[in-house]
Design a protein around this motif. Structure first.
Motif, PDB file in Angstrom:
ATOM      1  N   VAL A   1       5.221   5.484   2.335  1.00 32.83           N
ATOM      2  CA  VAL A   1       5.685   6.040   3.492  1.00 32.83           C
ATOM      3  C   VAL A   1       6.461   5.421   4.796  1.00 32.83           C
ATOM      4  O   VAL A   1       7.088   6.279   5.018  1.00 32.83           O
TER       5      VAL A   1
ATOM      6  N   PHE B   1      -1.880  14.822   2.944  1.00 34.39           N
ATOM      7  CA  PHE B   1      -2.296  13.917   2.850  1.00 34.39           C
ATOM      8  C   PHE B   1      -1.019  12.297   2.578  1.00 34.39           C
ATOM      9  O   PHE B   1      -0.707  12.468   1.672  1.00 34.39           O
ATOM     10  N   HIS B   2      -0.470  11.439   3.737  1.00 35.75           N
ATOM     11  CA  HIS B   2       0.329  10.174   3.008  1.00 35.75           C
ATOM     12  C   HIS B   2      -0.149   9.234   3.513  1.00 35.75           C
ATOM     13  O   HIS B   2       0.819   8.105   3.295  1.00 35.75           O
ATOM     14  N   GLY B   3      -1.448   9.432   4.425  1.00 37.86           N
ATOM     15  CA  GLY B   3      -1.481   7.527   4.053  1.00 37.86           C
ATOM     16  C   GLY B   3      -2.646   7.830   5.604  1.00 37.86           C
ATOM     17  O   GLY B   3      -2.684   8.879   6.455  1.00 37.86           O
TER      18      GLY B   3
ATOM     19  N   SER C   1       0.865  -0.920  -0.117  1.00 41.96           N
ATOM     20  CA  SER C   1       0.186  -0.444   0.182  1.00 41.96           C
ATOM     21  C   SER C   1       0.775   1.113  -0.104  1.00 41.96           C
ATOM     22  O   SER C   1       2.030   1.145   0.260  1.00 41.96           O
ATOM     23  N   GLY C   2       0.198   2.311  -0.433  1.00 44.55           N
ATOM     24  CA  GLY C   2       0.986   4.064  -0.420  1.00 44.55           C
ATOM     25  C   GLY C   2       1.062   3.962   0.755  1.00 44.55           C
ATOM     26  O   GLY C   2       2.628   4.198   1.641  1.00 44.55           O
ATOM     27  N   ALA C   3       0.450   3.819   2.034  1.00 46.67           N
ATOM     28  CA  ALA C   3       0.544   3.691   3.647  1.00 46.67           C
ATOM     29  C   ALA C   3       2.525   3.096   3.711  1.00 46.67           C
ATOM     30  O   ALA C   3       2.848   3.816   4.653  1.00 46.67           O
TER      31      ALA C   3
ATOM     32  N   LYS D   1      -0.342   2.846  -6.018  1.00 45.10           N
ATOM     33  CA  LYS D   1      -1.592   3.386  -6.675  1.00 45.10           C
ATOM     34  C   LYS D   1      -1.285   3.211  -8.186  1.00 45.10           C
ATOM     35  O   LYS D   1      -1.162   1.858  -8.698  1.00 45.10           O
TER      36      LYS D   1
ATOM     37  N   ILE E   1       2.841   9.127  -4.780  1.00 43.02           N
ATOM     38  CA  ILE E   1       1.393   8.044  -4.906  1.00 43.02           C
ATOM     39  C   ILE E   1       0.721   8.381  -5.790  1.00 43.02           C
ATOM     40  O   ILE E   1      -0.396   8.084  -6.515  1.00 43.02           O
ATOM     41  N   GLN E   2       0.085   9.537  -5.872  1.00 39.76           N
ATOM     42  CA  GLN E   2      -1.054  10.282  -6.207  1.00 39.76           C
ATOM     43  C   GLN E   2      -0.780  10.976  -6.994  1.00 39.76           C
ATOM     44  O   GLN E   2      -0.976  10.903  -8.801  1.00 39.76           O
TER      45      GLN E   2
ATOM     46  N   ASP F   1       6.532  12.220  -1.848  1.00 36.29           N
ATOM     47  CA  ASP F   1       5.536  10.862  -2.298  1.00 36.29           C
ATOM     48  C   ASP F   1       4.950  11.526  -3.384  1.00 36.29           C
ATOM     49  O   ASP F   1       3.957  12.245  -3.504  1.00 36.29           O
TER      50      ASP F   1
ATOM     51  N   GLU G   1       4.524  15.967  -1.071  1.00 40.72           N
ATOM     52  CA  GLU G   1       3.352  16.250  -2.345  1.00 40.72           C
ATOM     53  C   GLU G   1       3.574  16.598  -3.246  1.00 40.72           C
ATOM     54  O   GLU G   1       4.051  18.021  -2.960  1.00 40.72           O
TER      55      GLU G   1
HETATM   56  C1  LIG Z   1      -3.038   7.379  -1.556  1.00 43.24           C
HETATM   57  C2  LIG Z   1      -2.248   8.332  -1.373  1.00 43.24           C
HETATM   58  C3  LIG Z   1      -1.427   8.097   0.278  1.00 43.24           C
HETATM   59  C4  LIG Z   1      -1.597   6.184   0.622  1.00 43.24           C
HETATM   60  O1  LIG Z   1      -1.838   5.397   0.070  1.00 43.24           O
HETATM   61  P1  LIG Z   1      -2.732   3.952  -0.057  1.00 43.24           P
HETATM   62  O2  LIG Z   1      -2.043   2.825  -1.257  1.00 43.24           O
HETATM   63  O3  LIG Z   1      -4.008   4.439   0.165  1.00 43.24           O
HETATM   64  O4  LIG Z   1      -1.979   3.408   1.709  1.00 43.24           O
HETATM   65  C5  LIG Z   1      -0.269   8.381   0.404  1.00 43.24           C
HETATM   66  N1  LIG Z   1       0.312   9.726  -0.028  1.00 43.24           N
HETATM   67  C6  LIG Z   1      -0.487  10.090  -1.107  1.00 43.24           C
HETATM   68  C7  LIG Z   1       0.068  11.259  -1.827  1.00 43.24           C
HETATM   69  C8  LIG Z   1      -1.747   9.712  -2.147  1.00 43.24           C
HETATM   70  O5  LIG Z   1      -2.693  10.345  -2.632  1.00 43.24           O
END
Ligand SMILES: *Cc1c(COP(=O)(O)O)cnc(C)c1O
Length: 427
Positions: free
Chosen positions: A114, A145-147, A109-111, A274, A234-235, A232, A199
């Protein structure tokens, strides 16, 4: 078209009765996806304008990614990393070349990714920078927002995400986003800082795009004060914002070279998730060079599923699709069209205040308070008109379709959106 919602209500009731209430979904029950489209259990068809929070950049059920999933699933699924497997090595070589780093640490997962970056940064601080035990500080940004883990919510300033979950993990300093001067002051005044976690564009906060030079200044400051620049993405990563990574800035990605040293900011640690799997499987990754990644030794960090053969095969395929189908270029082109069309609408609108974003990561701000339900009602109306989007922070609506969308489809979506918004205009 939407007369019979019995089936929909049955599914929603089941979920409500037996699932924890940790989300507030739009009342639509989806059962099929293909490309930019989703279908609900009643057979209604929608444009997906959320893409599972930018996980489905490559489009739903991309045939190449699904083939990679199926082929690998019939061969070998999981060994744990107690043993080597024949897919992780090739994936590690592939992804490090693709993004230009020495090494990958795979997670799910993203979290988790991180968390991994935080652990690496702290250990690097102790081992390479000589920071005393348990004194390491990481700088983060307001509105981050990092999880959802206990450590990550410890440095969130979203009350809803944080309240009643204490005690919180110490070791974080929060400063404004898009403010290099604040970062400089903070780094100057504290010698225990090991990293700056950011981010490049704040997603959950409502798509806040920093000034053009911000990320390069961040990189310079991090170099100057010997602090790890942790991005980060992830998004924002994997072509979403019109370049392979948001830290690439306005680098004009071609399919051959995606990271030109003179046009992008270069993080020390890159966090991906993601769309790394095209939304097909949970795959996340932390990328760094040897001087950073080598602080982690056997037994010090891991994950049973991290780097499993299915994840590796799926992620390789998902990344290949991004280049083959020139998704960064398409996101950039369509993003410009989208914002210009919406800006045209805004000129005569009382309902929409502004549109902002980069590539195909955009948001509109609704002219009402964050406590109002106007944005929610607009999303309900968009659903009735065949397009799925979701509000964030009350009065903001994020628009993030799959990056495989064509210009014609995008224009059709723009017309659904503007037609729907028109019904909310007051005069
Ligand atoms: C979605 C997201 C996360 C967390 O990812 P998960 O897979 O939901 O744990 C972390 N950082 C950012 C910038 C995100 O958009």
């Amino acid at each position: 078209m939407f007369a019979d919602t019995t089936l929909t209500n049955q599914f929603i009731d089941l979920e409500h009765q037996h699932g924890a209430h940790n989300y507030h979904p739009l009342p639509v029950v989806l059962e099929r996806g293909e490309g930019v489209y989703l279908w609900d259990v009643e057979g209604n068809k929608y444009f997906d304008f959320l893409s599972a929070y930018s996980a489905v950049n490559q489009g739903h059920c991309h045939p190449k990614i699904i083939k990679a999933l199926n082929d690998q699933a019939q061969q070998l699924c999981l060994t744990s990393r107690a043993f080597h497997n024949s897919t992780f090595g090739p994936f590690a070589a592939f992804i490090t070349t693709y993004f230009g780093f020495d090494k990958i640490l795979p997670m799910n997962s993203g979290a988790e990714a991180v968390e991994t970056a935080i652990k690496i940064a702290r250990k690097w601080g102790v081992q390479k920078k000589g920071i005393p035990q348990e004194q390491a500080q990481i700088v983060v940004c307001h509105g981050n927002f990092h999880g959802r883990t206990t450590t990550i919510i410890s440095f969130s300033d979203d009350e809803v995400a944080k309240k009643d979950f204490g005690p919180y993990t110490p070791g974080f300093i929060s400063i404004p986003h898009n403010n290099a001067e604040e970062l400089r002051k903070t780094l100057e005044n504290n010698s225990n800082i090991v990293g700056f976690l950011v981010e490049p564009i704040q997603g959950e906060a409502g798509i806040f795009v920093p000034e053009e030079n911000y990320l390069r200044e961040v990189q310079q400051l991090c170099n100057q004060y010997q602090v790890l620049f942790i991005a980060d993405e992830i998004q924002t990563g994997i072509a979403r914002t019109g370049s392979l990574l948001a830290v690439c800035g306005n680098c004009n990605c071609s399919s051959s070279c995606l990271r030109q040293p003179d046009t992008f900011a270069n993080p020390d640690i890159l966090i991906l998730g993601k769309a790394l799997s095209g939304g097909v499987y949970p795959v996340s990754a932390v990328l760094a060079n040897n001087n950073v990644m080598d602080v982690i030794q056997p037994g010090e960090h891991g994950s049973t599923f991290g780097g499993n053969p299915i994840a590796a095969a799926v992620a390789m395929s998902a990344l290949r699709v991004v280049k083959e189908e020139k998704l960064a270029e398409n996101a950039r082109k369509l993003g410009k069209i989208f914002r210009s069309e919406i800006n045209e609408y805004i000129k005569t609108s009382n309902v929409v205040l502004l549109v902002r974003g980069k590539g195909l990561l955009n948001a509109i701000v609704i002219n009402d308070t964050p406590e109002s339900d106007t944005a929610w009602n607009i999303c309900l109306a968009l659903k009735e008109n065949g397009l799925l989007a979701k509000p964030t922070h009350g009065n903001i609506i994020r628009f993030a379709p799959p990056l495989i969308m064509t210009e014609e489809e995008l224009l059709e979506c723009v017309s659904i959106i503007t037609k729907t918004l028109s019904a909310f205009e007051t005069n």
